[in-house]
Motif scaffolding. Structure first.
Motif, PDB file in Angstrom:
ATOM      1  N   ILE A  28      30.672  32.487  26.628  1.00 52.93           N
ATOM      2  CA  ILE A  28      30.737  31.769  27.655  1.00 52.93           C
ATOM      3  C   ILE A  28      31.175  32.940  28.957  1.00 52.93           C
ATOM      4  CG2 ILE A  28      32.036  30.321  29.363  1.00 52.93           C
ATOM      5  CD1 ILE A  28      32.804  28.921  26.230  1.00 52.93           C
ATOM      6  N   PRO A  29      30.335  33.004  30.171  1.00 50.48           N
ATOM      7  CA  PRO A  29      30.429  34.154  31.153  1.00 50.48           C
ATOM      8  C   PRO A  29      32.130  34.163  31.495  1.00 50.48           C
ATOM      9  CG  PRO A  29      28.508  32.713  31.708  1.00 50.48           C
ATOM     10  CD  PRO A  29      29.106  32.087  30.415  1.00 50.48           C
ATOM     11  N   SER A  30      32.672  35.278  31.702  1.00 51.09           N
ATOM     12  CA  SER A  30      34.035  35.335  32.202  1.00 51.09           C
ATOM     13  C   SER A  30      34.183  34.765  33.350  1.00 51.09           C
ATOM     14  CB  SER A  30      34.625  36.715  32.299  1.00 51.09           C
ATOM     15  OG  SER A  30      34.211  37.496  30.975  1.00 51.09           O
ATOM     16  N   ALA A  31      33.254  34.852  34.560  1.00 48.29           N
ATOM     17  CA  ALA A  31      33.704  34.260  35.746  1.00 48.29           C
ATOM     18  C   ALA A  31      33.638  32.692  35.561  1.00 48.29           C
ATOM     19  CB  ALA A  31      32.254  34.383  36.622  1.00 48.29           C
ATOM     20  N   LYS A  33      35.111  31.353  33.070  1.00 43.87           N
ATOM     21  CA  LYS A  33      36.383  30.871  32.419  1.00 43.87           C
ATOM     22  C   LYS A  33      37.331  31.196  33.461  1.00 43.87           C
ATOM     23  CE  LYS A  33      35.078  33.501  28.891  1.00 43.87           C
ATOM     24  NZ  LYS A  33      35.084  33.918  27.495  1.00 43.87           N
ATOM     25  N   ARG A  34      37.029  32.267  34.279  1.00 40.54           N
ATOM     26  CA  ARG A  34      38.305  32.563  35.589  1.00 40.54           C
ATOM     27  C   ARG A  34      38.415  31.234  36.352  1.00 40.54           C
ATOM     28  NH1 ARG A  34      40.514  37.842  38.596  1.00 40.54           N
ATOM     29  NH2 ARG A  34      41.730  36.469  40.083  1.00 40.54           N
ATOM     30  N   GLN A  35      37.308  30.668  36.670  1.00 38.64           N
ATOM     31  CA  GLN A  35      37.402  29.395  37.515  1.00 38.64           C
ATOM     32  C   GLN A  35      38.253  28.478  36.771  1.00 38.64           C
ATOM     33  OE1 GLN A  35      33.822  27.818  38.260  1.00 38.64           O
ATOM     34  NE2 GLN A  35      34.468  26.389  40.091  1.00 38.64           N
ATOM     35  N   LEU A  36      37.883  28.296  35.695  1.00 38.13           N
ATOM     36  CA  LEU A  36      38.635  27.089  34.812  1.00 38.13           C
ATOM     37  C   LEU A  36      40.146  27.602  34.797  1.00 38.13           C
ATOM     38  CD1 LEU A  36      36.111  26.753  32.070  1.00 38.13           C
ATOM     39  CD2 LEU A  36      36.715  24.845  33.685  1.00 38.13           C
ATOM     40  N   ALA A  37      40.427  28.773  34.546  1.00 38.37           N
ATOM     41  CA  ALA A  37      41.883  29.179  34.573  1.00 38.37           C
ATOM     42  C   ALA A  37      42.443  29.102  35.850  1.00 38.37           C
ATOM     43  CB  ALA A  37      41.858  30.645  33.820  1.00 38.37           C
ATOM     44  N   ASP A  38      41.888  29.574  36.807  1.00 39.13           N
ATOM     45  CA  ASP A  38      42.518  29.535  38.187  1.00 39.13           C
ATOM     46  C   ASP A  38      42.990  27.862  38.381  1.00 39.13           C
ATOM     47  OD1 ASP A  38      43.085  32.164  38.523  1.00 39.13           O
ATOM     48  OD2 ASP A  38      41.034  32.117  39.652  1.00 39.13           O
ATOM     49  N   ALA A  39      42.028  26.977  37.904  1.00 41.77           N
ATOM     50  CA  ALA A  39      42.238  25.646  38.317  1.00 41.77           C
ATOM     51  C   ALA A  39      43.638  25.137  37.367  1.00 41.77           C
ATOM     52  CB  ALA A  39      40.908  24.506  37.587  1.00 41.77           C
ATOM     53  N   ALA A  40      43.584  25.657  36.328  1.00 44.25           N
ATOM     54  CA  ALA A  40      44.814  25.145  35.313  1.00 44.25           C
ATOM     55  C   ALA A  40      46.004  25.662  36.004  1.00 44.25           C
ATOM     56  CB  ALA A  40      44.792  25.582  34.022  1.00 44.25           C
ATOM     57  N   LEU A  41      46.023  27.135  36.434  1.00 46.04           N
ATOM     58  CA  LEU A  41      47.179  27.772  36.771  1.00 46.04           C
ATOM     59  C   LEU A  41      47.732  27.323  38.172  1.00 46.04           C
ATOM     60  CD1 LEU A  41      46.513  31.455  35.929  1.00 46.04           C
ATOM     61  CD2 LEU A  41      47.888  29.786  34.585  1.00 46.04           C
ATOM     62  N   GLU A 137      41.882  41.851  35.346  1.00 44.31           N
ATOM     63  CA  GLU A 137      40.708  41.243  34.363  1.00 44.31           C
ATOM     64  C   GLU A 137      40.475  42.533  33.570  1.00 44.31           C
ATOM     65  OE1 GLU A 137      37.359  40.349  36.488  1.00 44.31           O
ATOM     66  OE2 GLU A 137      38.522  38.615  37.637  1.00 44.31           O
ATOM     67  N   VAL A 138      40.756  42.325  32.128  1.00 46.38           N
ATOM     68  CA  VAL A 138      40.600  43.256  31.089  1.00 46.38           C
ATOM     69  C   VAL A 138      39.901  42.498  29.865  1.00 46.38           C
ATOM     70  CG1 VAL A 138      42.428  44.537  31.624  1.00 46.38           C
ATOM     71  CG2 VAL A 138      42.918  42.803  30.226  1.00 46.38           C
ATOM     72  N   SER A 139      39.294  43.243  29.250  1.00 45.99           N
ATOM     73  CA  SER A 139      38.550  42.758  27.978  1.00 45.99           C
ATOM     74  C   SER A 139      38.796  43.720  26.703  1.00 45.99           C
ATOM     75  CB  SER A 139      36.925  42.510  28.288  1.00 45.99           C
ATOM     76  OG  SER A 139      36.411  43.865  28.621  1.00 45.99           O
ATOM     77  N   TRP A 140      38.596  43.074  25.642  1.00 42.45           N
ATOM     78  CA  TRP A 140      38.856  43.669  24.091  1.00 42.45           C
ATOM     79  C   TRP A 140      37.734  43.218  23.214  1.00 42.45           C
ATOM     80  CZ3 TRP A 140      39.866  42.720  19.093  1.00 42.45           C
ATOM     81  CH2 TRP A 140      40.118  43.688  18.379  1.00 42.45           C
ATOM     82  N   ARG A 141      37.298  43.857  22.390  1.00 41.74           N
ATOM     83  CA  ARG A 141      36.153  43.583  21.331  1.00 41.74           C
ATOM     84  C   ARG A 141      36.454  44.190  19.977  1.00 41.74           C
ATOM     85  NH1 ARG A 141      30.744  44.136  19.433  1.00 41.74           N
ATOM     86  NH2 ARG A 141      29.650  42.287  19.027  1.00 41.74           N
ATOM     87  N   SER A 142      36.286  43.404  19.132  1.00 40.36           N
ATOM     88  CA  SER A 142      36.332  43.832  17.652  1.00 40.36           C
ATOM     89  C   SER A 142      35.515  45.184  17.566  1.00 40.36           C
ATOM     90  CB  SER A 142      36.370  42.890  16.580  1.00 40.36           C
ATOM     91  OG  SER A 142      37.213  41.772  16.600  1.00 40.36           O
ATOM     92  N   PRO A 143      35.664  46.435  16.971  1.00 33.85           N
ATOM     93  CA  PRO A 143      34.734  47.447  17.026  1.00 33.85           C
ATOM     94  C   PRO A 143      33.764  47.254  15.785  1.00 33.85           C
ATOM     95  CG  PRO A 143      36.971  48.017  16.137  1.00 33.85           C
ATOM     96  CD  PRO A 143      37.036  46.627  16.713  1.00 33.85           C
ATOM     97  N   ILE A 144      32.914  46.174  15.922  1.00 35.30           N
ATOM     98  CA  ILE A 144      32.128  46.169  14.799  1.00 35.30           C
ATOM     99  C   ILE A 144      30.773  46.818  15.223  1.00 35.30           C
ATOM    100  CG2 ILE A 144      33.135  43.882  13.937  1.00 35.30           C
ATOM    101  CD1 ILE A 144      30.736  42.579  15.632  1.00 35.30           C
ATOM    102  N   GLU A 145      29.989  47.016  13.986  1.00 39.45           N
ATOM    103  CA  GLU A 145      28.782  47.761  14.008  1.00 39.45           C
ATOM    104  C   GLU A 145      27.597  46.566  14.321  1.00 39.45           C
ATOM    105  OE1 GLU A 145      28.223  50.799  11.013  1.00 39.45           O
ATOM    106  OE2 GLU A 145      30.206  51.323  11.279  1.00 39.45           O
TER     107      GLU A 145
END
Length: 538
Positions: A28-31, A33-41, A137-145
């Protein structure tokens, strides 16, 4: 494995069976999710919360199972929802919803505040939350090939059937296979100012081979020597450089960064058949040489669980028990948890481990820290509302929830035994043993509610005499207590032999949650351990 597949039926609200995934699964696009998160916070603050965090989660699982030469089942699961945790009037509150819209997440946040205010009326002391900086705003992903969810189903089915064919031809009578894939798409935001997007991948190829001695009617099992791992499909490449031969006399191939399921199945058929003809162990005291595919489970039960701070404080007493490693032992700064060569550490940053993430489920960057240093108990596993108990000012980053519908709480990070400093191979370690048993793979186990007295079995057992492996054994289990066992550690192989084992299914809490956790170690020696003969007398 049957229980694991059946466990897929115990689904949180908002989980759906997916008939078929075609191609890549797009997060799901981060933008959005941020809109949803801000509504909750925003709703949580307006309702009176002094702190709030929101987790938007999309959880994808795939199970492919086989029995002999047939694919039995393919199960695809998708779960999507939001969980909101708050502090109001000094107490925690939590609420969750599978309806993920701005209006719904705002309602969920207000409900969490209502729960917190009700809890506050029954709470003697306010929550003490360690400070935490916001990361923006930061991100992390499992280092998979290679994303295993992108691999065609036919390729997965062909692999399971090829492994079964290999095992059946080499001596197995029955063989069950499994591929289990996990993808957690997790978005965390908090009033501290963090917006963290993480994409976490795990995979586990496994099988159970059974050989039958037709003359006696007895049967023996051998489980796969794979490990669940934070890798992609590349783990199943079986690259030659990632294999190592077991010590002379074992005829076992051990696996590191990749796994050859077909080769392992062939060896499983042969070794299961040999186990049925192996001699039964004579009970007594032996020096044990424990290979990483076995020792990880002993670490999990006798180190990982007793050093969870909430367990030490009694929060788990009703369900999972307490701990012998009480605060007075830690405060003494001299409690001998193990021998001088034993250093046990926690680390959620280990690449390709099951617990590897960039940030935990309350927005804390993960790290490594010592639990036992040179044999002395020095620390526990703790999160933001616990660390004040042990005099620390920041969380250790080991908070986790197994679903958006579950509240996050302290969970075991990867807990591992540091390899030895001096160069030492498993064969050299075995060469130092006069009378002993070499154990590969984990089996049944039992440990008391304080994680002190225990008994462990295994998959493969080999007798050591005067520094050499002389044959296979059966009916082996060892018995000890945690402090006695770790103080008997007399040798640890070096970094070249260090490997990860682990489990997808570490259970804790009420209602129960499961988490995935790895444990690393090199082959290690333990002197004078009590070995039992587990043969059934009929």
């Amino acid at each position: 494995m049957t229980g694991m597949a059946a466990g897929a039926l115990a689904l949180p609200p908002g989980t759906r069976l997916v008939p078929f995934w075609n191609g890549a699964i797009t997060p799901i696009p981060s933008a959005d999710k941020r809109q949803l998160a801000d509504a909750a916070l925003g709703a949580a603050r307006s309702a009176g919360a002094s702190y709030a965090d929101v987790r938007i989660g999309r959880y994808l699982n795939q199970f492919v199972t086989s029995r002999e030469t047939k694919i039995q089942n393919v199960t695809n699961l998708e779960s999507y929802g939001v969980g909101v945790r708050v502090i109001a009037d000094g107490a925690w509150g939590f609420a969750a919803s599978s309806e993920v819209t701005p209006d719904s997440v705002a309602r969920t946040a207000r409900l969490a505040v209502t729960v917190a205010k009700a809890n506050a009326k029954l709470q003697a002391e306010p929550v003490q939350l360690a400070p935490q900086k916001g990361y923006g705003e930061v991100s992390w992903r499992s280092p998979i090939e290679k994303n295993a969810f992108d691999v065609p189903l036919k390729e997965k089915a062909d692999l399971l059937l090829a492994a079964a064919d290999s095992g059946l031809k080499s001596g197995a009578k029955y063989l069950q296979g499994l591929l289990f894939l996990v993808n957690e798409q997790k978005y965390f935001a908090s009033t501290d100012g963090s917006y963290i997007d993480q994409d976490i991948h795990r995979i586990w190829p496994a099988f159970l081979a059974v050989a039958v001695d037709t003359s006696s009617g007895k049967f023996e099992e051998r489980f796969s020597l794979s490990t669940p791992t934070g890798r992609g499909w590349e783990y199943l490449s079986g690259r030659p450089d990632d294999k190592m031969k077991g010590p002379p006399g074992t005829e076992v191939t051990l696996y590191g960064d990749s796994y050859d399921m077909i080769e392992d199945a062939a060896q499983a058929g042969r070794t299961a058949r040999r186990k049925s003809k192996a001699k039964s162990v004579t009970a007594g005291k032996y020096d044990l040489v424990l290979e990483p595919s076995h020792l990880w489970l002993t670490i999990h039960e006798s180190v990982g669980h007793p050093l969870e701070l909430d367990r030490v404080l009694g929060y788990e007493a009703n369900y999972a028990g307490t701990s012998f490693a009480t605060l007075d032992k830690w405060r003494s700064k001299s409690f001998k948890y193990g021998a001088d060569i034993v250093t046990l550490f926690a680390d959620k940053t280990q690449p390709h481990s099951l617990g590897a993430v960039g940030y935990d489920d309350e927005g804390v960057a993960t790290k490594r820290w010592d639990l036992v240093k040179n044999g002395i108990l020095v620390n526990y596993q703790a999160i933001r509302d616990q660390v004040h108990v042990i005099g620390e000012s920041e969380s250790q980053g080991c908070c986790y929830a197994d679903s958006w519908s579950s509240i996050q709480f302290q969970r075991m990070p990867n807990v591992s035994l540091a390899p030895g400093a001096a160069q030492l191979t498993p064969a050299e370690l075995i060469g130092q043993v006069d009378r002993g048993v070499y154990i590969v793979g984990n089996g049944s186990f039992s440990i008391d509610q304080q994680r002190y007295n225990f008994q462990f079995g295994g998959q493969l057992f080999y007798e050591i005499k005067k520094g050499k492996i002389v044959g296979m054994l059966r009916d082996v289990a060892y018995q000890s207590n945690t402090q006695e066992f770790w103080n008997s550690c007399a040798g640890i192989c070096d970094q070249r032999d260090y490997r990860l084992g682990g489990s997808f299914f570490d259970g804790k809490g009420q209602p129960p949650q499961i988490s995935a956790v790895s444990h690393g170690c090199a082959t290690a020696r333990f002197n004078g351990v009590n070995v039992l003969n587990t043969a059934r007398k009929i």
